[in-house]
Design an enzyme around this catalytic site. Structure first.
Site, PDB file in Angstrom:
ATOM      1  N   ALA A  87       0.855  -1.065  -0.054  1.00  0.00           N
ATOM      2  CA  ALA A  87      -0.043   0.049   0.160  1.00  0.00           C
ATOM      3  C   ALA A  87       0.765   1.372  -0.128  1.00  0.00           C
ATOM      4  O   ALA A  87       0.329   2.433  -0.646  1.00  0.00           O
ATOM      5  CB  ALA A  87      -1.083   0.176   1.230  1.00  0.00           C
ATOM      6  N   THR A  88       2.328   1.244   0.642  1.00  0.00           N
ATOM      7  CA  THR A  88       2.762   2.245   0.516  1.00  0.00           C
ATOM      8  C   THR A  88       3.266   2.826  -0.734  1.00  0.00           C
ATOM      9  O   THR A  88       3.026   3.876  -1.360  1.00  0.00           O
ATOM     10  CB  THR A  88       4.176   2.169   1.129  1.00  0.00           C
ATOM     11  OG1 THR A  88       3.911   1.858   2.655  1.00  0.00           O
ATOM     12  CG2 THR A  88       5.153   3.274   1.309  1.00  0.00           C
TER      13      THR A  88
ATOM     14  N   ASN B 229      -5.990   3.410  10.536  1.00  0.00           N
ATOM     15  CA  ASN B 229      -5.218   2.293  11.228  1.00  0.00           C
ATOM     16  C   ASN B 229      -5.063   2.638  12.646  1.00  0.00           C
ATOM     17  O   ASN B 229      -4.601   1.606  13.200  1.00  0.00           O
ATOM     18  CB  ASN B 229      -3.803   2.280  10.297  1.00  0.00           C
ATOM     19  CG  ASN B 229      -3.091   3.501  10.180  1.00  0.00           C
ATOM     20  OD1 ASN B 229      -3.643   4.448   9.687  1.00  0.00           O
ATOM     21  ND2 ASN B 229      -1.792   3.839  10.865  1.00  0.00           N
TER      22      ASN B 229
ATOM     23  N   GLY C  10      -1.494  -6.542   0.930  1.00  0.00           N
ATOM     24  CA  GLY C  10      -1.488  -7.875   1.105  1.00  0.00           C
ATOM     25  C   GLY C  10      -1.530  -8.316   2.476  1.00  0.00           C
ATOM     26  O   GLY C  10      -2.187  -9.049   3.087  1.00  0.00           O
TER      27      GLY C  10
ATOM     28  N   CYS D 171       4.365   2.212  12.302  1.00  0.00           N
ATOM     29  CA  CYS D 171       5.353   2.758  11.549  1.00  0.00           C
ATOM     30  C   CYS D 171       5.555   4.011  12.201  1.00  0.00           C
ATOM     31  O   CYS D 171       6.743   4.672  12.197  1.00  0.00           O
ATOM     32  CB  CYS D 171       4.667   3.212  10.230  1.00  0.00           C
ATOM     33  SG  CYS D 171       3.132   3.752  10.412  1.00  0.00           S
TER      34      CYS D 171
HETATM   35  C1  LIG Z   1      -0.184  -0.733   6.397  1.00  0.00           C
HETATM   36  C2  LIG Z   1      -0.708   0.539   5.989  1.00  0.00           C
HETATM   37  C3  LIG Z   1      -0.166   1.096   5.037  1.00  0.00           C
HETATM   38  C4  LIG Z   1       1.143   0.580   4.148  1.00  0.00           C
HETATM   39  O1  LIG Z   1       0.982  -0.665   3.712  1.00  0.00           O
HETATM   40  P1  LIG Z   1       2.314  -1.620   3.275  1.00  0.00           P
HETATM   41  O2  LIG Z   1       1.777  -2.607   2.355  1.00  0.00           O
HETATM   42  O3  LIG Z   1       2.858  -2.164   4.480  1.00  0.00           O
HETATM   43  O4  LIG Z   1       3.062  -0.630   2.554  1.00  0.00           O
HETATM   44  C5  LIG Z   1      -0.526   2.150   4.254  1.00  0.00           C
HETATM   45  N1  LIG Z   1      -2.001   2.726   4.947  1.00  0.00           N
HETATM   46  C6  LIG Z   1      -2.425   2.167   5.792  1.00  0.00           C
HETATM   47  C7  LIG Z   1      -3.727   2.747   6.395  1.00  0.00           C
HETATM   48  C8  LIG Z   1      -1.892   1.134   6.513  1.00  0.00           C
HETATM   49  O5  LIG Z   1      -2.429   0.479   7.661  1.00  0.00           O
END
Ligand SMILES: *Cc1c(COP(=O)(O)O)cnc(C)c1O
Length: 387
Positions: A77-78, A157, A206, A331
């Site tokens: 997601a990053t 999150n 994922g 994070c």
């Molecule tokens: C975990 C998370 C991300 C980052 O996802 P990755 O797949 O670890 O890069 C981004 N946004 C939210 C809201 C998350 O919880």
């Protein structure tokens, strides 16, 4: 007390979820015998992994009501958030110079916007209400003629609140502005439909849906004909938007995770609602003054942020070693100081410091919930006596 509980109890499902065994099973052949490069188009080794990837693409798309051609695989997601925000801004900045997001977004969204500010875009960071939800009036007022993109996360999150995606989508459509949502915490947890919600771009991870780490996806609405400047240049994979050899194992894993989620989301959600009530009810009964952060109902049940007035959060966290919990986002764990998300809700600094995030998910048992409730009540009571 029940003896079949393994300690520490995993309660950090927002940081990451364990791999579902069914997902691992789907991945295994691609880590062993089926090793072909999916972009090798001249032989069977390549065809079989390419087929697996296209199947997975369909499974990811189906989870959110998209078409397979609208899914781009990324590393997580990053990267999806970076591609959506930076890619779009860099392509369109000559025509539109303004973007809108929210103060409580994930760091990778906020930092992508900050990077675009350094490249000359202007960005509005909307505040949230004390319940953590975006004020739609403020959003409406923030959108102007120069606005290119609105980015609002689906589920937060840290506190688990669900933003009003359908209303935001309708507003963006009406004002002809692209709408991106970071759905890392939402996909597979709540029903998402990119068409009903007028979503143009959606980021998925994922390892937040019981799939592997190192894979994610970006949904990009075909009918919106979005154009991006790619962040990674190379052989032109993923329609030129994201070069590099795809991992068939990781893609198949994400696909399988999405397929399982699509099948089980509803039943799992009901079970988690029950466990949420059992946990939150138990802790609030046993710890007078404890506060649940975020809107009471517009939330996913798996994400529980509780503040304990008068306590030192670091001390409490140290006492809760039997529970694998965190004080906030993983994070941000490296960064000392109170959570910017809680501060955006107006939670005062001392109370924000006295906050623990409890995550429950697919493999949480009722016995673990009861053990966790007892542990929290016991430790908080001890600390209060000592204070
Ligand atoms: C975990 C998370 C991300 C980052 O996802 P990755 O797949 O670890 O890069 C981004 N946004 C939210 C809201 C998350 O919880």
């Amino acid at each position: 007390m029940t003896t079949d509980i393994q300690l520490p109890i995993y309660m950090d499902y927002q940081a990451t979820t364990p791999l579902d065994p069914r997902v691992l099973e789907t991945m295994m052949p691609f880590l062993t015998t089926r090793f072909g490069n999916p972009h090798s188009s001249s032989h069977k080794f390549g065809w079989e992994t390419a087929d697996a990837i296209e199947r997975a693409r369909g499974e990811v798309a189906a989870l959110v009501g998209a078409g397979p051609k609208e899914v781009i695989f990324t590393s997580g997601a990053t990267e999806s958030n970076n591609l959506a925000i930076k890619g779009l801004a860099r392509f369109y900045r000559k025509h539109r110079s303004h973007m809108v997001t929210v103060a409580t977004e994930h760091k990778c969204v906020l930092e992508s916007f900050a990077a675009m500010e350094r490249e000359g875009m202007s960005v509005t960071y909307l505040p949230v209400k004390p319940d953590g939800l975006v004020d739609l009036g403020a959003l409406r007022a923030a959108i102007g003629d120069q606005t290119l993109l609105v980015s609002v996360m689906a589920v937060n999150n840290e506190i688990g609140v669900i933003q009003p995606l359908a209303e935001i989508g309708a507003l963006c459509r009406e004002r002809r502005v692209f709408f991106h949502t970071d759905a890392a915490q939402a996909a597979g947890k709540i029903a998402l439909d990119v068409n009903e919600m007028n979503i143009d771009l959606m980021s998925i991870s994922g390892h937040k849906v019981y799939g592997p780490k190192g894979i994610g996806a970006l949904y990009s609405r075909a009918a919106s004909r979005l154009k991006f400047d790619p962040i990674i240049s190379g052989g032109g994979q993923e329609g030129g938007l994201r070069s590099g050899t795809l991992s068939p194992a990781l893609c198949a894993g994400l696909g399988a995770a999405c397929a399982v989620a699509a099948d089980e989301m509803e039943a799992e959600g009901k079970r988690l609602e029950r466990q949420f009530d059992r946990f939150v009810g138990g802790v609030l009964d046993g710890v007078p003054g404890a506060v649940l952060n975020g809107h009471r109902d517009r939330r996913i049940p798996g994400n529980i942020s509780l503040s304990f007035p008068g306590l030192d959060g670091a001390l409490l966290l140290a006492q809760l070693r039997e529970l694998a919990v965190s004080s906030g986002a993983a994070c941000a764990s490296a960064v000392a100081g109170p959570s910017y998300v809680l501060q955006a809700l107006g939670v005062e600094e001392r109370l924000a410091q006295a906050t623990i995030r409890f995550g429950i998910g697919r493999f949480t048992t009722d016995a673990e919930i009861d053990y966790a409730v007892d542990t929290v009540i016991r430790k908080v009571t001890q600390l209060r006596k000592a204070a």
